[in-house]
Each structure stands twice: as C-alpha cells, then as structure tokens.
Design an enzyme around this catalytic site. Structure first.
Site, PDB file in Angstrom:
ATOM      1  N   GLY A 187     -24.183  13.529  -9.227  1.00  0.00           N
ATOM      2  CA  GLY A 187     -24.188  11.952  -8.733  1.00  0.00           C
ATOM      3  C   GLY A 187     -24.163  11.755  -7.293  1.00  0.00           C
ATOM      4  O   GLY A 187     -24.479  12.515  -6.453  1.00  0.00           O
ATOM      5  N   GLU A 235       0.682  -1.229  -0.036  1.00  0.00           N
ATOM      6  CA  GLU A 235      -0.033  -0.042   0.158  1.00  0.00           C
ATOM      7  C   GLU A 235       0.829   1.210  -0.010  1.00  0.00           C
ATOM      8  O   GLU A 235       1.778   1.334   0.903  1.00  0.00           O
ATOM      9  CB  GLU A 235      -0.860  -0.080   1.129  1.00  0.00           C
ATOM     10  CG  GLU A 235      -1.622   1.323   1.379  1.00  0.00           C
ATOM     11  CD  GLU A 235      -2.492   1.792   0.225  1.00  0.00           C
ATOM     12  OE1 GLU A 235      -3.228   0.874  -0.295  1.00  0.00           O
ATOM     13  OE2 GLU A 235      -2.270   2.911  -0.135  1.00  0.00           O
ATOM     14  N   LEU A 281      -4.173   1.896   6.041  1.00  0.00           N
ATOM     15  CA  LEU A 281      -4.776   0.975   5.274  1.00  0.00           C
ATOM     16  C   LEU A 281      -6.130   1.049   5.059  1.00  0.00           C
ATOM     17  O   LEU A 281      -6.704   2.024   5.754  1.00  0.00           O
ATOM     18  CB  LEU A 281      -4.406  -0.464   5.947  1.00  0.00           C
ATOM     19  CG  LEU A 281      -3.121  -1.036   6.275  1.00  0.00           C
ATOM     20  CD1 LEU A 281      -2.983  -2.121   6.731  1.00  0.00           C
ATOM     21  CD2 LEU A 281      -2.501  -1.339   4.651  1.00  0.00           C
ATOM     22  N   ALA A 320     -17.804   0.034  -2.886  1.00  0.00           N
ATOM     23  CA  ALA A 320     -16.750  -0.746  -1.890  1.00  0.00           C
ATOM     24  C   ALA A 320     -17.242  -2.246  -1.993  1.00  0.00           C
ATOM     25  O   ALA A 320     -16.350  -3.305  -1.850  1.00  0.00           O
ATOM     26  CB  ALA A 320     -16.918  -0.047  -0.604  1.00  0.00           C
ATOM     27  N   ILE A 327     -21.637  11.680  -4.945  1.00  0.00           N
ATOM     28  CA  ILE A 327     -20.805  12.315  -4.008  1.00  0.00           C
ATOM     29  C   ILE A 327     -21.454  13.506  -4.106  1.00  0.00           C
ATOM     30  O   ILE A 327     -21.403  14.265  -3.084  1.00  0.00           O
ATOM     31  CB  ILE A 327     -19.322  12.366  -4.741  1.00  0.00           C
ATOM     32  CG1 ILE A 327     -18.742  11.049  -4.639  1.00  0.00           C
ATOM     33  CG2 ILE A 327     -18.537  13.385  -3.842  1.00  0.00           C
ATOM     34  CD1 ILE A 327     -16.964  11.026  -5.117  1.00  0.00           C
ATOM     35  N   HIS A 362     -43.696  -5.992  13.798  1.00  0.00           N
ATOM     36  CA  HIS A 362     -44.619  -4.619  13.652  1.00  0.00           C
ATOM     37  C   HIS A 362     -44.447  -3.734  14.999  1.00  0.00           C
ATOM     38  O   HIS A 362     -44.277  -4.569  15.959  1.00  0.00           O
ATOM     39  CB  HIS A 362     -46.078  -4.864  13.340  1.00  0.00           C
ATOM     40  CG  HIS A 362     -46.998  -3.704  13.881  1.00  0.00           C
ATOM     41  ND1 HIS A 362     -46.941  -2.694  12.571  1.00  0.00           N
ATOM     42  CD2 HIS A 362     -47.939  -3.027  14.345  1.00  0.00           C
ATOM     43  CE1 HIS A 362     -47.853  -1.550  12.975  1.00  0.00           C
ATOM     44  NE2 HIS A 362     -48.236  -1.883  14.052  1.00  0.00           N
TER      45      HIS A 362
END
Ligand code: FAD
Ligand code: NAD
Length: 461
Positions: free
Chosen positions: A182, A33, A38, A316, A184, A440
């Site tokens: 959209g 990475e 992370l 994701a 975002i 309910h």
C-alpha cells in the site's frame, strides 16, 4: 473544574484544525493530547517525516544517478544518514512548535495527558501529574488511528517494526522486507531502496496500491520494478520472527524469506483505546470506527467525531476538512464536505495522485464514461526535467461531460491533482478544463491535453 464550549480529544490534523477554527468562530476551546508534541500521527510519525525523507533520499539518488545526464559530475559523495535524520527531525520540530504557537495565538487551552470520557459532557485528563476533570458543552473525538496488527507478526522495535521505526533506522537495512504494497510500503520502501537497501515488497493481492485506478497501479508497478524494488504479489504473509542475526518472514504456500529488517504496513485501525466510549453509550462499528451521522454527530448528545477514527480514507486533509465542517456546523448549523472530491497522493517517484472515481468503479456502477489520456513524454517541461514517465487520465460522464475522476502518475502529480480537484469541486466538464489556458511550458499542460483528449483530441499526440 475547568469548563469549555468545545473540548477536542486528539491534536492531529482533525483535532488541532478543528480547535483553531472553533476558536476563530468565537468558542472557548481546549484540546487534550496524550503525546508531548502536537500534530498527531501526521506531524510526528506520518506525513511530514516521511515526506522529509522522501525528499532527501530522492536528492541523494538524483545526485548519484541523475546529475550526470545534466552534465554535472560529482567526484565524491557519500551518505550522512545522521544528518538526513536530523534534518527530518528539525522539519517535524518546527511544525509541531508552530501548532503550539497557533494554539497560543488563538487562546486554545492545551491539556497534556490522556483523555477519557466519563459521562455526558465530562472528560478526565490523566497525566504524570495526576488526574483532572474537564467539562464541555461539545466534545469532539479526533483520536486518529494506530498500526493494524497482523497475527504472527509481532513488532519488536528492532528487526520487526512499523512505519514509526522505518522513519528512523540508524543505517540502511541490508535487506528490508515490506509486508503490504500500500502507500506506506511504497513510500518508505522507496526511501530505503534509494539509500541502498535491497527492498522486497510482499503483497496479498495480485496488484499494488488497492483502490488506485488499475491502469495507474500497473504502470507504477513496472516503474518501481525498474527502480530495483522486488515484488511478490498474491502473497499472504503468515508470520515474522526475529532471530539473532536476521528476521524470517513466513508466507502461505511459499518459501520463507530471510532479511535484516521487516516493515509491517498492512493498514491502520481507529484508535479508541481507553477512551471511555461506554460511559456515554457509543458503540463501535464492525471495523472499530465511531459511527457518525449528519455533521459528525455520534449517538451521544453533544459528542462528535472526525478523522481516522471514523469512516472514510485515512488521510490528513480529509481529517482537516471534517474538523472544520464539524465545528462550523456546531457554530453556524452548516458545514459541508464534498467526499467525491478528496484527492489522494502517494509521494513515490514518480508521484501517484487521484481524485474522484476510478475506471473500475465507474464500470461497476454502470456509468457510461469517456476517457482522455496524455503522456508526460510528450510534454516540453517534463522533457526538460528529464522526468517523462507516466500519464494523466481524465474520466468524464459520456452524456454531460462532467469530470468524474482524474488519475495521474508522473512528476509532481501531487501538485497537479489540485487543479483537477478544484475543477471537480466546481462541477466542471472536461471541456472546461480543456479550454482553460495553461502556461507553457508547464506540467499542468499534461492535464489540459488529457482533458482535450476526452472530446476534441489532444494537440501533441
Ligand atoms: P491523528 O493524526 O492520528 O491524531 C490523533 C491524535 O490523538 C494523536 O496525536 C494521538 O496521540 C491523540 N490521542 C489518541 N487518543 C488520545 C486520548 N485518549 N487522549 C489524548 N490524545 C489522544 N496522510 C496524508 O494525507 N498524506 C500523507 O502523506 C500521509 N502520510 C502518512 C505516512 C505515514 C507513515 C502514516 C502512518 C500516515 C500517513 N498519513 C498521511 C495518514 C495521516 O497521518 C492520518 O490520516 C492523519 O494523521 C489522521 O488525522 P487524525 O487527526 O484523525 O488523527
Ligand atoms: P494500505 O491499506 O494502504 O495498504 C496495506 C496493504 O497491505 C494492502 O495492499 C493489503 O492488501 C496488504 N496486506 C494486508 N494483509 C496482508 C498480508 N497478510 N500479507 C501481505 N499483504 C497484506 O495501508 P498502509 O500502507 O499501512 O497505510 C495505512 C494508511 O495510512 C492508509 O489508509 C493511508 O491512507 C495512510 N497513508 C497515506 C499516505 C499518503 O496519503 N501519501 C501515506 C502513508 C499512509
């Protein structure tokens, strides 16, 4: 030279989840990475910080405008934006550290640095400490995506920025212009509107949320307008310029708009910068994605790709499912995903969630379908919550009654869609959903009633 069974490049939801599952399956796994933390876009600058701010800003807005309806009076309240941002950072921090803990627990080697393919089975990791070469039997590319650029709009990190900057403005912008209606744009536009900004959304199409069922998107537009967000549809932004005291956004055929801040969110593109794909003969498709075949195999032997860097919705959970299916296929020869049952959620207020096909897609494919719809206004729990905007719509095959799509706008739609997704994954009919007993008073009763409306009729409408 270090050698592994599987080397994952990128520790976002696609990469880190794949690494953990592969380790659980007995492989010797490493993950590279480039960032110090992370979790990828999702944890660092995407899903998690945006949801933390959506939650906090919604509470602030409720305290200002909703509590009084419940008989709760607050004499004095004010916004402590620094504390709100600090809470968001704590949420992100705890989750990224959690992944580091899971890597340790599963004995996954973590290389911090930028990975570059350097021929079959070989990856060079570069960091401030230098370079090292790592080899692996299998390599999984999960390098995700980055913000798509719009010609004429150059983010400067000050007045003109992307979602990353909009997650940490130091004060609510006086006037925020959002380029792109959209997910975002609507999520982060909602955050800053609730915290007091004037928000204007400029959208190229004549609708918001492309890809969402049109009836749902229309209802959403009306609700967001009532919340005070201004929309200019059919509006092609051609540029944005930072001036000393403001920014200026230019629009094809319309007057320019002056504002204090610009948020560019016209989509994301795959991240393959400096990845060395040419060293193993991988060519990108027209949209810059890595082409994959069965079980996420690329054209290079032993190299796989998942998540935002390949075709499909940039989500994701889609990346996670692909990561798991990919390494399960490597280990066992079999890995599966049902792409017809991948939900998507916009965490606005109310939330918008869907799974399966929209009415427009069914019409275009010439599929005969039945439709059942039920409003939250007729649900006891929604009334008690004071959140009655929206509806659930169930679409089922006209002949077989198999559920083809479920679309929700309303309170907790993001949670409600899980039931519909499970039903579709098991090939359920609308009658299966309608005959399932629901507690309910709960919001899921709206899903049941919409399913009843497909055939026998809803009870409460
Ligand atoms: P990423 O999460 O982008 O991870 C890729 C990782 O690879 C990164 O950490 C990157 O640093 C690393 N990397 C790249 N190149 C290299 C290299 N050469 N060497 C080493 N490392 C490298 N999706 C949802 O489902 N729900 C949401 O609510 C949601 N909200 C979002 C909000 C925002 C503001 C944004 C921007 C996105 C959101 N998304 C959401 C989308 C989601 O973040 C992505 O779909 C998801 O993160 C993709 O996962 P991934 O593993 O493919 O890639
Ligand atoms: P998007 O593709 O959802 O929306 C971009 C919008 O910008 C579109 O409506 C498009 O028509 C418009 N546009 C493009 N060019 C334009 C122009 N010149 N002028 C005006 N409008 C223009 O992209 P996004 O909102 O940037 O999100 C990127 C990705 O991140 C999405 O793929 C999404 O899946 C993911 N994401 C998901 C969530 C979630 O699941 N809750 C949240 C945030 C982001």
């Amino acid at each position: 030279m270090n050698s592994h069974d599987l080397l994952v490049i990128g520790a976002g939801p696609g990469g880190y989840v794949a690494a953990i599952r592969a380790a659980q399956l007995g492989m010797n796994v490493a993950c590279i990475e480039k960032e110090s933390r992370l979790g990828g876009t999702c944890l660092r600058v995407g899903c998690i910080p945006s949801k933390a701010l959506l939650e906090s800003s919604e509470l602030y807005h409720e305290a200002q405008h909703g509590f009084e309806r419940h008989g709760i009076k607050i004499d004095q309240m004010s916004l402590d934006l620094d504390a709100m941002m600090a809470r968001k950072d704590t949420v992100v921090d705890s989750l990224t550290k959690g992944i580091a803990g899971l890597f340790k627990k599963n004995k996954i080697t973590h290389y911090q640095g930028r990975g570059r393919l350097a021929g079959p089975g070989k990856v060079v990791v570069s960091s401030s400490e230098g370079e090292q070469t790592v080899t692996a039997k299998h390599i999984l590319i999960a390098t995700g995506s980055k913000v798509a650029r719009l010609p004429g709009v150059e983010p400067d990190g000050e007045r003109i920025g992307t979602s990353t900057e909009a997650l940490c403005y130091s004060k609510p912008p006086e006037h925020l212009v959002v380029i792109g209606g959209g997910v975002i744009g609507l999520e982060l536009g909602s955050v800053w509107r609730r915290l007091g900004s004037q928000v204007t959304v400029l959208e190229y199409l004549d609708r918001i949320l492309p890809g969402t069922d049109a009836e749902v998107a229309d209802a959403a537009l009306k609700i967001f307008k009532k919340q005070g967000i201004e929309f200019h549809l059919g509006c092609r932004v051609t540029g944005a310029e930072s001036k000393k005291k403001h920014a200026r956004v230019t629009i094809d055929g319309r007057d320019p708009i002056e504002c204090s801040q610009v948020l560019l969110c016209t989509g994301r593109v795959p991240m393959t910068d400096g990845l060395g794909l040419e060293s193993i003969g991988i060519e990108l498709d027209k949209r810059g994605r890595i082409p994959v075949g069965d079980h996420f195999k690329t054209s290079a032997n032993g190299v796989y790709a998942v998540g935002d860097v390949i075709e499909g919705p940039m989500l994701a959970h889609k990346a996670e499912e692909e990561g798991i299916a990919c390494v399960e296929a490597i280990a066992t020869g079999y890995g599966h995903i049902d792409y017809n049952a991948i939900p998507s959620v916009a965490y606005t207020h109310p939330e918008i969630a869907s799974v399966g096909r929209t009415e427009e897609q069914l019409k275009e494919a010439g599929i005969d379908y039945k439709k059942g719809k039920f409003p939250f206004l007729a649900n006891g729990r929604a009334k008690a919550l004071g959140q009655t905007d929206g509806f659930v719509k169930v679409l089922a095959d006209a002949k077989t009654d198999r559920i083809l799509g479920v679309h929700i706008i309303g309170p907790r739609a993001g949670d409600l869609i899980a039931e519909a997704t499970a039903a579709m994954t098991f090939g359920a009919s609308s009658e299966d959903l309608a005959r399932t007993c629901h507690a309910h008073p709960t919001l899921p009763e709206v899903v049941k009633e919409a399913a009843m409306a497909v055939t026998t009729g809803a009870i409460h409408s």
